[in-house]
Design a protein around this motif. Structure first.
Motif, PDB file in Angstrom:
ATOM      1  N   ASN A 167       0.828  -1.212   0.000  1.00 19.72           N
ATOM      2  CA  ASN A 167       0.000   0.000   0.000  1.00 19.72           C
ATOM      3  C   ASN A 167       0.860   1.259   0.000  1.00 19.72           C
ATOM      4  O   ASN A 167       0.557   2.217  -0.713  1.00 19.72           O
ATOM      5  CB  ASN A 167      -0.918   0.023   1.232  1.00 19.72           C
ATOM      6  CG  ASN A 167      -2.130  -0.877   1.049  1.00 19.72           C
ATOM      7  OD1 ASN A 167      -2.424  -1.298  -0.064  1.00 19.72           O
ATOM      8  ND2 ASN A 167      -2.821  -1.180   2.130  1.00 19.72           N
ATOM      9  N   TYR A 226       0.354   3.952  -2.883  1.00 17.23           N
ATOM     10  CA  TYR A 226      -0.285   5.245  -2.616  1.00 17.23           C
ATOM     11  C   TYR A 226       0.714   6.391  -2.393  1.00 17.23           C
ATOM     12  O   TYR A 226       0.341   7.443  -1.889  1.00 17.23           O
ATOM     13  CB  TYR A 226      -1.266   5.127  -1.445  1.00 17.23           C
ATOM     14  CG  TYR A 226      -2.364   4.116  -1.755  1.00 17.23           C
ATOM     15  CD1 TYR A 226      -3.312   4.399  -2.736  1.00 17.23           C
ATOM     16  CD2 TYR A 226      -2.409   2.875  -1.118  1.00 17.23           C
ATOM     17  CE1 TYR A 226      -4.290   3.472  -3.065  1.00 17.23           C
ATOM     18  CE2 TYR A 226      -3.384   1.940  -1.437  1.00 17.23           C
ATOM     19  CZ  TYR A 226      -4.323   2.246  -2.413  1.00 17.23           C
ATOM     20  OH  TYR A 226      -5.285   1.327  -2.741  1.00 17.23           O
ATOM     21  N   ILE A 278      -0.468   9.933  -0.600  1.00 17.60           N
ATOM     22  CA  ILE A 278      -1.709  10.712  -0.719  1.00 17.60           C
ATOM     23  C   ILE A 278      -2.497  10.806   0.595  1.00 17.60           C
ATOM     24  O   ILE A 278      -3.372  11.636   0.750  1.00 17.60           O
ATOM     25  CB  ILE A 278      -2.633  10.138  -1.815  1.00 17.60           C
ATOM     26  CG1 ILE A 278      -3.009   8.683  -1.503  1.00 17.60           C
ATOM     27  CG2 ILE A 278      -1.983  10.235  -3.182  1.00 17.60           C
ATOM     28  CD1 ILE A 278      -4.134   8.141  -2.375  1.00 17.60           C
ATOM     29  N   ILE A 289     -11.229   1.922   6.634  1.00 13.11           N
ATOM     30  CA  ILE A 289     -10.305   1.312   5.661  1.00 13.11           C
ATOM     31  C   ILE A 289      -9.982  -0.153   5.953  1.00 13.11           C
ATOM     32  O   ILE A 289      -9.501  -0.851   5.084  1.00 13.11           O
ATOM     33  CB  ILE A 289      -8.981   2.107   5.522  1.00 13.11           C
ATOM     34  CG1 ILE A 289      -8.347   2.310   6.895  1.00 13.11           C
ATOM     35  CG2 ILE A 289      -9.212   3.432   4.822  1.00 13.11           C
ATOM     36  CD1 ILE A 289      -6.938   2.840   6.800  1.00 13.11           C
ATOM     37  N   TYR A 332     -13.498  -1.856   1.313  1.00 13.65           N
ATOM     38  CA  TYR A 332     -13.626  -0.403   1.438  1.00 13.65           C
ATOM     39  C   TYR A 332     -12.396   0.251   0.816  1.00 13.65           C
ATOM     40  O   TYR A 332     -11.269  -0.026   1.221  1.00 13.65           O
ATOM     41  CB  TYR A 332     -13.782   0.028   2.899  1.00 13.65           C
ATOM     42  CG  TYR A 332     -14.150   1.493   3.001  1.00 13.65           C
ATOM     43  CD1 TYR A 332     -15.456   1.899   2.865  1.00 13.65           C
ATOM     44  CD2 TYR A 332     -13.160   2.469   3.163  1.00 13.65           C
ATOM     45  CE1 TYR A 332     -15.800   3.250   2.902  1.00 13.65           C
ATOM     46  CE2 TYR A 332     -13.492   3.822   3.197  1.00 13.65           C
ATOM     47  CZ  TYR A 332     -14.813   4.195   3.074  1.00 13.65           C
ATOM     48  OH  TYR A 332     -15.146   5.530   3.102  1.00 13.65           O
ATOM     49  N   SER A 341      -6.880   2.622  -6.332  1.00 10.75           N
ATOM     50  CA  SER A 341      -6.786   1.248  -5.859  1.00 10.75           C
ATOM     51  C   SER A 341      -6.936   0.277  -7.025  1.00 10.75           C
ATOM     52  O   SER A 341      -6.143  -0.638  -7.201  1.00 10.75           O
ATOM     53  CB  SER A 341      -7.873   0.977  -4.814  1.00 10.75           C
ATOM     54  OG  SER A 341      -8.053  -0.403  -4.657  1.00 10.75           O
ATOM     55  N   THR A 362      -7.067  -5.101  -4.331  1.00  8.55           N
ATOM     56  CA  THR A 362      -8.258  -5.950  -4.218  1.00  8.55           C
ATOM     57  C   THR A 362      -9.263  -5.352  -3.227  1.00  8.55           C
ATOM     58  O   THR A 362     -10.404  -5.779  -3.170  1.00  8.55           O
ATOM     59  CB  THR A 362      -7.886  -7.355  -3.702  1.00  8.55           C
ATOM     60  OG1 THR A 362      -7.301  -7.216  -2.406  1.00  8.55           O
ATOM     61  CG2 THR A 362      -6.929  -8.052  -4.626  1.00  8.55           C
ATOM     62  N   SER A 383      -7.941  -5.569   5.502  1.00  2.24           N
ATOM     63  CA  SER A 383      -8.708  -6.451   6.413  1.00  2.24           C
ATOM     64  C   SER A 383      -7.892  -7.715   6.703  1.00  2.24           C
ATOM     65  O   SER A 383      -7.969  -8.254   7.805  1.00  2.24           O
ATOM     66  CB  SER A 383     -10.099  -6.789   5.919  1.00  2.24           C
ATOM     67  OG  SER A 383     -10.238  -6.635   4.579  1.00  2.24           O
ATOM     68  N   PHE A 426       1.133   3.362   9.319  1.00  2.00           N
ATOM     69  CA  PHE A 426       0.472   2.184   9.889  1.00  2.00           C
ATOM     70  C   PHE A 426       1.415   1.560  10.915  1.00  2.00           C
ATOM     71  O   PHE A 426       2.592   1.331  10.622  1.00  2.00           O
ATOM     72  CB  PHE A 426       0.142   1.171   8.792  1.00  2.00           C
ATOM     73  CG  PHE A 426      -1.005   1.605   7.914  1.00  2.00           C
ATOM     74  CD1 PHE A 426      -2.298   1.188   8.188  1.00  2.00           C
ATOM     75  CD2 PHE A 426      -0.793   2.454   6.833  1.00  2.00           C
ATOM     76  CE1 PHE A 426      -3.373   1.601   7.388  1.00  2.00           C
ATOM     77  CE2 PHE A 426      -1.846   2.870   6.034  1.00  2.00           C
ATOM     78  CZ  PHE A 426      -3.140   2.442   6.316  1.00  2.00           C
TER      79      PHE A 426
HETATM   80  P1  ADP Z   1      -6.486  -1.900  -1.681  1.00  2.00           P
HETATM   81  O1  ADP Z   1      -6.286  -3.196  -2.308  1.00  2.00           O
HETATM   82  O2  ADP Z   1      -7.539  -1.070  -2.338  1.00  2.00           O
HETATM   83  O3  ADP Z   1      -5.216  -1.155  -1.438  1.00  2.00           O
HETATM   84  P2  ADP Z   1      -6.601  -2.182   1.193  1.00  2.00           P
HETATM   85  O4  ADP Z   1      -7.551  -2.941   2.029  1.00  2.00           O
HETATM   86  O5  ADP Z   1      -5.162  -2.555   1.258  1.00  2.00           O
HETATM   87  O6  ADP Z   1      -7.152  -2.247  -0.280  1.00  2.00           O
HETATM   88  O7  ADP Z   1      -6.734  -0.671   1.587  1.00  2.00           O
HETATM   89  C1  ADP Z   1      -8.018  -0.082   1.705  1.00  2.00           C
HETATM   90  C2  ADP Z   1      -7.985   1.376   1.277  1.00  2.00           C
HETATM   91  O8  ADP Z   1      -7.225   2.146   2.222  1.00  2.00           O
HETATM   92  C3  ADP Z   1      -7.281   1.609  -0.046  1.00  2.00           C
HETATM   93  O9  ADP Z   1      -8.162   1.434  -1.132  1.00  2.00           O
HETATM   94  C4  ADP Z   1      -6.780   3.036   0.074  1.00  2.00           C
HETATM   95  O10 ADP Z   1      -7.817   3.929  -0.293  1.00  2.00           O
HETATM   96  C5  ADP Z   1      -6.513   3.184   1.576  1.00  2.00           C
HETATM   97  N1  ADP Z   1      -5.071   3.026   1.906  1.00  2.00           N
HETATM   98  C6  ADP Z   1      -4.470   1.928   2.407  1.00  2.00           C
HETATM   99  N2  ADP Z   1      -3.153   2.153   2.618  1.00  2.00           N
HETATM  100  C7  ADP Z   1      -2.926   3.440   2.286  1.00  2.00           C
HETATM  101  C8  ADP Z   1      -1.753   4.295   2.290  1.00  2.00           C
HETATM  102  N3  ADP Z   1      -0.574   3.863   2.700  1.00  2.00           N
HETATM  103  N4  ADP Z   1      -1.913   5.581   1.875  1.00  2.00           N
HETATM  104  C9  ADP Z   1      -3.121   6.033   1.447  1.00  2.00           C
HETATM  105  N5  ADP Z   1      -4.252   5.285   1.410  1.00  2.00           N
HETATM  106  C10 ADP Z   1      -4.150   4.006   1.823  1.00  2.00           C
END
Ligand code: ADP
Length: 390
Positions: free
Chosen positions: A296, A300, A327, A337, A342, A349, A355, A360, A385
């Motif tokens: 992630n 991002y 972002i 999130i 979500y 994404s 996915t 989660s 995180f």
């Molecule tokens: P995805 O496969 O869409 O990344 P995740 O469950 O890993 O799904 O994350 C859920 C959502 O949280 C992402 O779609 C994104 O919008 C947000 N997100 C997760 N990690 C980050 C990050 N490091 N910076 C910005 N947004 C994040």
């Protein structure tokens, strides 16, 4: 289940009424002479609770998780247990002696009790009671002793949580179907185009095939994530806990992402002391969780940004963090999130093959290890995180 409770409650009620009637008759004879039969009856219903239903009956009904209401043949409440009072937000003593329609103000419940008293028949219904935001499975049953009709008993089984689980399951199935359908539609579309002649289009056919491959890979990643999520969630497979060096784990994961990090010109900082940083985890599972966080961060964070991985101990806790200058996540998205599917930034994404269930999976893995996950973020500045293991 509800029927067993009902039979038990009806049993109590019959004994209860026997004591009540004896006491009631004597009191009404006495009070009737003073004129106010109605008031007498109401007070009687209250009094008898303390007198007749003392001890075991009340204690047992009081300890039941299901709400129980017993009304006499005229519809006056003679007993309401704590579960019912709590569920309806009523005060102790506010119910006994009142008519059931004064208690519920809910036409469906009232109709059930009214019909039960009138026709002396059992009725069962699932219903969201207006007085509270809960859903109950309600069963009402007439109470008789020999040829005497004594009243009715209602058992209220709170099925709110069950309903929520049902809703979540339906929603999950709908989400999965949608997630599967989108890439499949695209794959089928491209295959059809190729078959209809695009296969002769030397310039574009490779592009079409690349797109088909990309969607197929996304599908495969989604199915893999779903299988992993279901295995972690079910908790069926035991964790293979052992002591591992987080430093080496981080190196392995970061190495796998090195090409992407280089491509996006992201600066990587690894703030983990050179000595082994030992954590007790299921190595494969935990590495997957950590890898999702790094994935992630890379996804991002726009080109030229920075990612920092740290490991620190504070008392008995180990805190492992992945921070980025990407972002970020808006405040209103933060609490959601970790939910399945979500996405705060939907287009980004999907574009990057997300996915929507990566976090989660992280949350479930961390929680199965007895840990917790925290997130801080300032939109457009970055996200951090932290996995905290005890
Ligand atoms: P995805 O496969 O869409 O990344 P995740 O469950 O890993 O799904 O994350 C859920 C959502 O949280 C992402 O779609 C994104 O919008 C947000 N997100 C997760 N990690 C980050 C990050 N490091 N910076 C910005 N947004 C994040």
């Amino acid at each position: 289940m509800l029927s067993i409770i009902l039979v038990a409650a009806a049993g109590f009620a019959a004994g209860f009424f026997a004591a009540y009637r004896f006491y009631y008759r004597r009191r009404v004879e006495h009070i009737a002479s003073s004129g106010s039969r109605e008031m007498a009856a109401r007070n009687e219903a209250k009094d008898q609770l303390a007198q007749a239903a003392s001890g075991r009956t009340l204690a047992t009904l009081g300890s039941m998780a299901e709400g129980v209401l017993i009304v006499d043949a005229q519809g006056r409440a003679v007993l309401a247990n704590n579960a019912l009072l709590d569920a309806l937000g009523l005060k102790k003593g506010a119910v006994e002696g009142a008519y059931f329609w004064e208690i519920f103000r809910d036409s469906e419940v009232n109709e059930m009790l009214e019909n039960c008293l009138k026709h002396r028949r059992v009725a069962k219904k699932e219903h969201s009671v207006l007085l509270s935001d809960k859903t109950f499975e309600i069963q009402v049953s007439p109470i008789a002793s020999g040829s005497d009709f004594l009243g009715a008993v209602g058992v209220f089984h709170d099925v709110t949580r069950l309903k929520e689980l049902e809703r979540a399951r339906t929603e999950f199935v709908a989400n999965v179907s949608h997630e599967l359908k989108t890439p499949l539609t695209s794959i089928l579309g491209y295959v059809e185009t190729l078959k209809e002649g695009a296969v002769e289009d030397v310039e574009n056919r490779m592009k079409f095939l690349d797109t088909v491959e990309e969607h197929a890979k996304n599908l495969s990643a989604l199915v893999e994530d779903l299988l992993l999520l279901s295995s972690v969630e079910s908790g069926k497979s035991a964790l293979r806990l052992r002591e591992v060096d987080f430093g080496s784990m981080a190196d392995r994961v970061l190495k796998a992402y090195a090409p992407k990090i280089r491509e996006k010109k992201i600066t990587l900082s690894r703030e983990i002391s050179p000595e082994p940083f030992v954590i007790r985890v299921d190595e494969a599972l935990f590495e997957r969780a950590f890898s999702n966080l790094v994935d992630n961060a890379v996804k991002y964070t726009p080109p030229g940004g920075a990612i920092t991985v740290t490991a620190a101990r504070s008392g008995a806790e180990s805190r492992l963090t992945v921070a980025d200058t990407g972002i970020g996540i808006a405040d209103h998205d933060l609490p959601r999130i970790f939910e399945r599917f979500y996405r705060a930034d939907k287009s980004r994404s999907r574009e990057s093959g997300g996915t929507g269930i990566g976090l989660s999976i992280v949350k479930h893995i961390v929680e199965r290890h007895g840990g917790r996950i925290e997130v801080e973020s300032v939109p457009q500045k970055g996200a951090k995180f932290s996995v905290v293991l005890a």
